[in-house]
Design a protein around this motif. Structure first.
Motif, mmCIF file in Angstrom:
data_model
loop_
_atom_site.group_PDB
_atom_site.id
_atom_site.type_symbol
_atom_site.label_atom_id
_atom_site.label_comp_id
_atom_site.label_asym_id
_atom_site.label_seq_id
_atom_site.Cartn_x
_atom_site.Cartn_y
_atom_site.Cartn_z
ATOM 1 N N VAL A 1 6.438 -4.404 10.420
ATOM 2 C CA VAL A 1 6.409 -3.234 9.541
ATOM 3 C C VAL A 1 6.745 -3.639 8.102
ATOM 4 O O VAL A 1 6.189 -3.088 7.147
ATOM 5 C CB VAL A 1 7.382 -2.152 10.052
ATOM 6 N N GLU A 2 7.617 -4.619 7.950
ATOM 7 C CA GLU A 2 7.942 -5.089 6.601
ATOM 8 C C GLU A 2 6.713 -5.677 5.918
ATOM 9 O O GLU A 2 6.521 -5.517 4.706
ATOM 10 C CB GLU A 2 9.071 -6.110 6.663
ATOM 11 N N GLU A 3 5.856 -6.353 6.685
ATOM 12 C CA GLU A 3 4.619 -6.885 6.120
ATOM 13 C C GLU A 3 3.706 -5.750 5.651
ATOM 14 O O GLU A 3 3.058 -5.845 4.597
ATOM 15 C CB GLU A 3 3.897 -7.746 7.154
ATOM 16 N N MET A 4 3.666 -4.681 6.416
ATOM 17 C CA MET A 4 2.848 -3.531 6.046
ATOM 18 C C MET A 4 3.400 -2.853 4.782
ATOM 19 O O MET A 4 2.638 -2.415 3.912
ATOM 20 C CB MET A 4 2.788 -2.534 7.203
ATOM 21 N N ILE A 5 4.719 -2.798 4.674
ATOM 22 C CA ILE A 5 5.341 -2.218 3.481
ATOM 23 C C ILE A 5 5.051 -3.087 2.257
ATOM 24 O O ILE A 5 4.785 -2.571 1.170
ATOM 25 C CB ILE A 5 6.851 -2.037 3.698
ATOM 26 N N ALA A 6 5.088 -4.408 2.424
ATOM 27 C CA ALA A 6 4.770 -5.310 1.319
ATOM 28 C C ALA A 6 3.338 -5.096 0.847
ATOM 29 O O ALA A 6 3.052 -5.056 -0.359
ATOM 30 C CB ALA A 6 4.987 -6.761 1.741
ATOM 31 N N ALA A 7 2.413 -4.934 1.788
ATOM 32 C CA ALA A 7 1.011 -4.698 1.434
ATOM 33 C C ALA A 7 0.849 -3.355 0.724
ATOM 34 O O ALA A 7 0.092 -3.240 -0.252
ATOM 35 C CB ALA A 7 0.140 -4.743 2.692
ATOM 36 N N MET A 8 1.559 -2.332 1.196
ATOM 37 C CA MET A 8 1.489 -1.016 0.570
ATOM 38 C C MET A 8 2.047 -1.071 -0.850
ATOM 39 O O MET A 8 1.512 -0.435 -1.766
ATOM 40 C CB MET A 8 2.251 0.006 1.414
ATOM 41 N N THR A 9 3.113 -1.840 -1.048
ATOM 42 C CA THR A 9 3.683 -2.012 -2.383
ATOM 43 C C THR A 9 2.670 -2.630 -3.335
ATOM 44 O O THR A 9 2.510 -2.181 -4.482
ATOM 45 C CB THR A 9 4.938 -2.899 -2.324
#
Length: 222
Positions: free
Chosen positions: A116-124
């Motif tokens: 999920v942290e990877e997905m948040i990084a991509a969203m950022t």
């Protein structure tokens, strides 16, 4: 209009761009602090928010001065109003960045879901690109680019839904990770709201150059 007016308008434009660049950095630093579990960096983001708030106040004073005392023509008046309104959206974006930083401080280090942290990084990355393109559209006075920026908001919304679904369907979500799940969802929601504010900024760019008040993006349906 006198040269003094145009010098002060140029100063207002420059200060608005500087505020936008600082806010973009706030987004990056706040999310980096969350993903890297860096509470010290998170506190720096929180402390830095005073400067963002001060920038909005300063822009407001500049804008009101130009409108009240310099009596600009319609085109210049619209641009000043647009900066006044868009700077309020930038300030709200800064507030959302602070919200992300606060989640970094609240969450415990052992409550993590790397996927999920990877997905948040991509969203950022998507959100920051959206903001930087909106600022570029403002700088270049390009209405079509501003409209395209607003149209990308649906991608931010989709990323938010994907994160929410990943958290709902994750087999790791036992009682121990439930607080982390709430923090992840909150961070994603902050990023989604930032996208909405960037749409607002794009709308003010269109108004500044055309005089038309438009509704762009898809967040108006919410």
């Amino acid at each position: 209009m006198g040269q003094q007016f145009f010098d002060e308008l140029k100063s207002l434009q420059t200060n608005f761009m500087d505020m936008g660049i600082n806010v973009s950095e706030q987004i990056y630093q706040s999310t980096k602090s969350f993903i890297d579990h860096d509470k010290q960096l998170a506190q720096q983001v929180i402390d830095h928010d005073r400067m963002i708030n001060g920038s909005e106040v300063s822009l407001e004073k500049q804008a009101l001065y130009l409108m009240a005392l310099q009596q600009p023509v319609a085109t210049n008046f619209r641009e000043i109003v647009s900066i006044l309104k868009a700077s309020a959206d930038l300030e709200r974006i800064g507030d959302h960045a602070v919200g992300i930083a606060r989640e970094t401080i609240y969450i415990k280090g052992n409550q993590r879901i790397p996927e999920v942290e990877e997905m948040i990084a991509a969203m950022t990355n998507s959100v920051r690109k959206m903001l930087e393109e909106a600022l570029d559209a403002y700088f270049r006075e390009n209405v079509s680019v501003a409209e395209k920026v607003a149209a990308t908001d649906h991608e931010i919304d989709q990323q938010y839904v994907q994160i929410r679904q990943a958290l709902t369907n994750s087999p790791q979500l036992d009682s121990e990770l439930a607080p982390a799940s709430a923090s992840y969802l909150m961070v994603a929601r902050f990023l989604e709201r930032i996208g909405d504010h960037i749409v607002n900024i794009s709308e003010w760019i269109v108004y500044s150059k055309t005089g038309n008040i438009v509704e762009l993006g898809n967040h108006r349906r919410d």
